[in-house]
Scaffold this motif. Structure first.
Motif, PDB file in Angstrom:
ATOM      1  N   SER A   7       0.833  -1.209   0.000  1.00 32.07           N
ATOM      2  CA  SER A   7       0.000   0.000   0.000  1.00 32.07           C
ATOM      3  C   SER A   7       0.865   1.257   0.000  1.00 32.07           C
ATOM      4  CB  SER A   7      -0.940  -0.005   1.207  1.00 32.07           C
ATOM      5  OG  SER A   7      -0.188  -0.012   2.414  1.00 32.07           O
ATOM      6  N   ASP A   8       1.966   1.226   0.764  1.00 28.01           N
ATOM      7  CA  ASP A   8       2.873   2.387   0.779  1.00 28.01           C
ATOM      8  C   ASP A   8       3.535   2.555  -0.570  1.00 28.01           C
ATOM      9  OD1 ASP A   8       2.273   2.887   3.421  1.00 28.01           O
ATOM     10  OD2 ASP A   8       3.973   1.709   4.186  1.00 28.01           O
ATOM     11  N   LEU A   9       3.893   1.443  -1.197  1.00 28.26           N
ATOM     12  CA  LEU A   9       4.516   1.512  -2.515  1.00 28.26           C
ATOM     13  C   LEU A   9       3.541   2.070  -3.550  1.00 28.26           C
ATOM     14  CD1 LEU A   9       7.005   0.903  -4.217  1.00 28.26           C
ATOM     15  CD2 LEU A   9       6.111  -1.388  -4.602  1.00 28.26           C
ATOM     16  N   LEU A  10       2.265   1.662  -3.442  1.00 32.78           N
ATOM     17  CA  LEU A  10       1.251   2.187  -4.347  1.00 32.78           C
ATOM     18  C   LEU A  10       1.070   3.685  -4.158  1.00 32.78           C
ATOM     19  CD1 LEU A  10      -1.465  -0.631  -4.287  1.00 32.78           C
ATOM     20  CD2 LEU A  10      -0.006   0.028  -6.198  1.00 32.78           C
ATOM     21  N   GLU A  11       1.061   4.140  -2.900  1.00 32.52           N
ATOM     22  CA  GLU A  11       0.934   5.574  -2.630  1.00 32.52           C
ATOM     23  C   GLU A  11       2.125   6.330  -3.195  1.00 32.52           C
ATOM     24  OE1 GLU A  11      -1.516   7.459  -1.356  1.00 32.52           O
ATOM     25  OE2 GLU A  11      -2.708   5.628  -1.433  1.00 32.52           O
ATOM     26  N   LEU A  12       3.299   5.758  -3.045  1.00 28.38           N
ATOM     27  CA  LEU A  12       4.507   6.388  -3.578  1.00 28.38           C
ATOM     28  C   LEU A  12       4.445   6.472  -5.093  1.00 28.38           C
ATOM     29  CD1 LEU A  12       7.260   7.557  -2.877  1.00 28.38           C
ATOM     30  CD2 LEU A  12       8.210   5.261  -2.997  1.00 28.38           C
ATOM     31  N   HIS A  13       3.977   5.396  -5.737  1.00 22.97           N
ATOM     32  CA  HIS A  13       3.824   5.411  -7.194  1.00 22.97           C
ATOM     33  C   HIS A  13       2.790   6.446  -7.628  1.00 22.97           C
ATOM     34  CE1 HIS A  13       6.438   2.308  -8.711  1.00 22.97           C
ATOM     35  NE2 HIS A  13       6.070   1.491  -7.739  1.00 22.97           N
ATOM     36  N   LYS A  14       1.702   6.592  -6.853  1.00 22.86           N
ATOM     37  CA  LYS A  14       0.697   7.595  -7.182  1.00 22.86           C
ATOM     38  C   LYS A  14       1.297   8.990  -7.120  1.00 22.86           C
ATOM     39  CE  LYS A  14      -3.401   5.011  -5.672  1.00 22.86           C
ATOM     40  NZ  LYS A  14      -4.467   4.946  -4.661  1.00 22.86           N
ATOM     41  N   ASP A  15       2.099   9.258  -6.072  1.00 24.92           N
ATOM     42  CA  ASP A  15       2.741  10.574  -5.951  1.00 24.92           C
ATOM     43  C   ASP A  15       3.676  10.823  -7.120  1.00 24.92           C
ATOM     44  OD1 ASP A  15       1.417  11.015  -3.589  1.00 24.92           O
ATOM     45  OD2 ASP A  15       3.113  10.470  -2.298  1.00 24.92           O
ATOM     46  N   VAL A  16       4.431   9.795  -7.506  1.00 30.41           N
ATOM     47  CA  VAL A  16       5.356   9.932  -8.637  1.00 30.41           C
ATOM     48  C   VAL A  16       4.567  10.169  -9.923  1.00 30.41           C
ATOM     49  CG1 VAL A  16       7.010   8.664 -10.052  1.00 30.41           C
ATOM     50  CG2 VAL A  16       7.222   8.602  -7.580  1.00 30.41           C
ATOM     51  N   ASP A  17       3.465   9.432 -10.120  1.00 30.93           N
ATOM     52  CA  ASP A  17       2.643   9.598 -11.316  1.00 30.93           C
ATOM     53  C   ASP A  17       2.046  11.001 -11.387  1.00 30.93           C
ATOM     54  OD1 ASP A  17       3.187   7.033 -12.149  1.00 30.93           O
ATOM     55  OD2 ASP A  17       1.315   6.176 -11.392  1.00 30.93           O
ATOM     56  N   LYS A  18       1.577  11.515 -10.236  1.00 30.37           N
ATOM     57  CA  LYS A  18       1.011  12.865 -10.220  1.00 30.37           C
ATOM     58  C   LYS A  18       2.060  13.889 -10.631  1.00 30.37           C
ATOM     59  CE  LYS A  18      -2.454  12.078  -6.607  1.00 30.37           C
ATOM     60  NZ  LYS A  18      -2.803  12.348  -5.213  1.00 30.37           N
ATOM     61  N   ALA A  19       3.245  13.734 -10.087  1.00 30.54           N
ATOM     62  CA  ALA A  19       4.322  14.673 -10.429  1.00 30.54           C
ATOM     63  C   ALA A  19       4.671  14.569 -11.909  1.00 30.54           C
ATOM     64  CB  ALA A  19       5.552  14.407  -9.571  1.00 30.54           C
ATOM     65  N   GLN A  20       4.661  13.342 -12.457  1.00 33.07           N
ATOM     66  CA  GLN A  20       4.958  13.162 -13.880  1.00 33.07           C
ATOM     67  C   GLN A  20       3.892  13.826 -14.753  1.00 33.07           C
ATOM     68  OE1 GLN A  20       5.745   8.775 -13.625  1.00 33.07           O
ATOM     69  NE2 GLN A  20       7.156   9.293 -15.262  1.00 33.07           N
ATOM     70  N   ILE A  21       2.633  13.690 -14.347  1.00 34.72           N
ATOM     71  CA  ILE A  21       1.541  14.299 -15.114  1.00 34.72           C
ATOM     72  C   ILE A  21       1.691  15.814 -15.128  1.00 34.72           C
ATOM     73  CG2 ILE A  21      -0.956  14.728 -15.104  1.00 34.72           C
ATOM     74  CD1 ILE A  21      -1.269  11.789 -14.111  1.00 34.72           C
ATOM     75  N   ILE A  22       2.020  16.390 -13.974  1.00 31.01           N
ATOM     76  CA  ILE A  22       2.217  17.842 -13.898  1.00 31.01           C
ATOM     77  C   ILE A  22       3.368  18.261 -14.801  1.00 31.01           C
ATOM     78  CG2 ILE A  22       2.958  19.710 -12.364  1.00 31.01           C
ATOM     79  CD1 ILE A  22       1.347  18.258 -10.129  1.00 31.01           C
ATOM     80  N   ASN A  23       4.469  17.516 -14.758  1.00 31.16           N
ATOM     81  CA  ASN A  23       5.624  17.843 -15.606  1.00 31.16           C
ATOM     82  C   ASN A  23       5.263  17.725 -17.089  1.00 31.16           C
ATOM     83  OD1 ASN A  23       7.330  18.415 -13.512  1.00 31.16           O
ATOM     84  ND2 ASN A  23       8.242  16.386 -13.422  1.00 31.16           N
ATOM     85  N   GLU A  24       4.494  16.685 -17.454  1.00 34.98           N
ATOM     86  CA  GLU A  24       4.096  16.518 -18.852  1.00 34.98           C
ATOM     87  C   GLU A  24       3.198  17.660 -19.311  1.00 34.98           C
ATOM     88  OE1 GLU A  24       2.328  12.652 -19.023  1.00 34.98           O
ATOM     89  OE2 GLU A  24       4.247  11.610 -18.798  1.00 34.98           O
ATOM     90  N   ARG A  25       2.290  18.103 -18.438  1.00 33.45           N
ATOM     91  CA  ARG A  25       1.428  19.230 -18.793  1.00 33.45           C
ATOM     92  C   ARG A  25       2.258  20.488 -19.015  1.00 33.45           C
ATOM     93  NH1 ARG A  25      -3.414  18.300 -14.441  1.00 33.45           N
ATOM     94  NH2 ARG A  25      -4.395  16.519 -15.471  1.00 33.45           N
ATOM     95  N   LEU A  26       3.229  20.724 -18.125  1.00 35.66           N
ATOM     96  CA  LEU A  26       4.087  21.897 -18.283  1.00 35.66           C
ATOM     97  C   LEU A  26       4.876  21.815 -19.590  1.00 35.66           C
ATOM     98  CD1 LEU A  26       5.412  22.424 -14.653  1.00 35.66           C
ATOM     99  CD2 LEU A  26       3.837  23.886 -15.914  1.00 35.66           C
TER     100      LEU A  26
END
Length: 201
Positions: A7-26
């Motif tokens: 569950s912690d690994l999934l949360e960490l992956h979600k945080d990484v994915d969110k940051a990647q999405i923001i970077n891709e939008r920028l």
């Protein structure tokens, strides 16, 4: 190596994915602005060329008509030339106003890029989780844009997250420690180089 709960690994992956999405939008916004900037420059250059050709053509017509035309009175020629000149001036003024508007838009885009370059030079914080003797690490994927893999003599350090404030990085470090990364610490970076190891509290 510490054990990570799924569950912690999934949360960490979600945080990484969110940051990647923001970077891709920028990055998408930057690409769109680049295209708009190029298009505006081309339009401005074409418009300037057309305006220059128009002025040269107008002068050539005036000089040609003044030299060739021998019939008619001097007054009628001056009146015709005056009417053509007023129409030409109105068209040139409209084009100048259009160029001013495009110049204002280009100034806004330029300010955006200057701000982006300024942010790249700013200090960021990241949480270092591991050091390696060589840089042959499969964890350092190009797809993970919010990770840092930096040479810190004589080792290579692997850090997670890119944060603007020290408090955000400390909060992320606390989450990693709870997941088992007991040796994780916060460090500051600028221009891809580590500046200092920060106080964890």
């Amino acid at each position: 190596m510490p054990f990570i709960e799924e569950s912690d690994l999934l949360e960490l992956h979600k945080d990484v994915d969110k940051a990647q999405i923001i970077n891709e939008r920028l990055l998408d916004q930057i690409k769109i602005k680049n295209k708009e900037l190029r298009k505006s420059k081309i339009q401005r250059n074409v418009l300037a060329g057309v305006t220059g050709l128009f002025l040269i053509g107008t002068l050539a017509i005036f000089s040609f008509s003044a030299g060739v035309s021998q019939s008619g009175s001097l007054e009628s020629q001056n009146t015709n030339n005056l009417l053509v000149s007023i129409d030409s001036l109105d068209a040139i003024k409209a084009r100048i106003d259009n160029l001013k508007e495009q110049n204002d838009e280009l100034s806004l885009v330029k300010e955006f890029y200057l701000a982006k370059k300024f942010l790249e030079k700013e200090k960021i914080y990241s949480v270092q989780v591991k050091s390696f003797v060589d840089n042959n690490v499969t964890l350092a994927s190009d797809a993970l844009t919010n990770t840092l893999f930096v040479k810190t003599n004589p080792f290579y350090s692997y850090s997670l997250g890119n944060f603007e404030t020290l408090d955000e990085a400390r909060s992320f470090r606390f989450q990693l420690v709870k997941m088992g990364f007991k040796d994780a610490f916060v460090a500051s970076y600028q221009d891809g180089k580590r500046l200092a190891i920060e106080d964890p509290y």
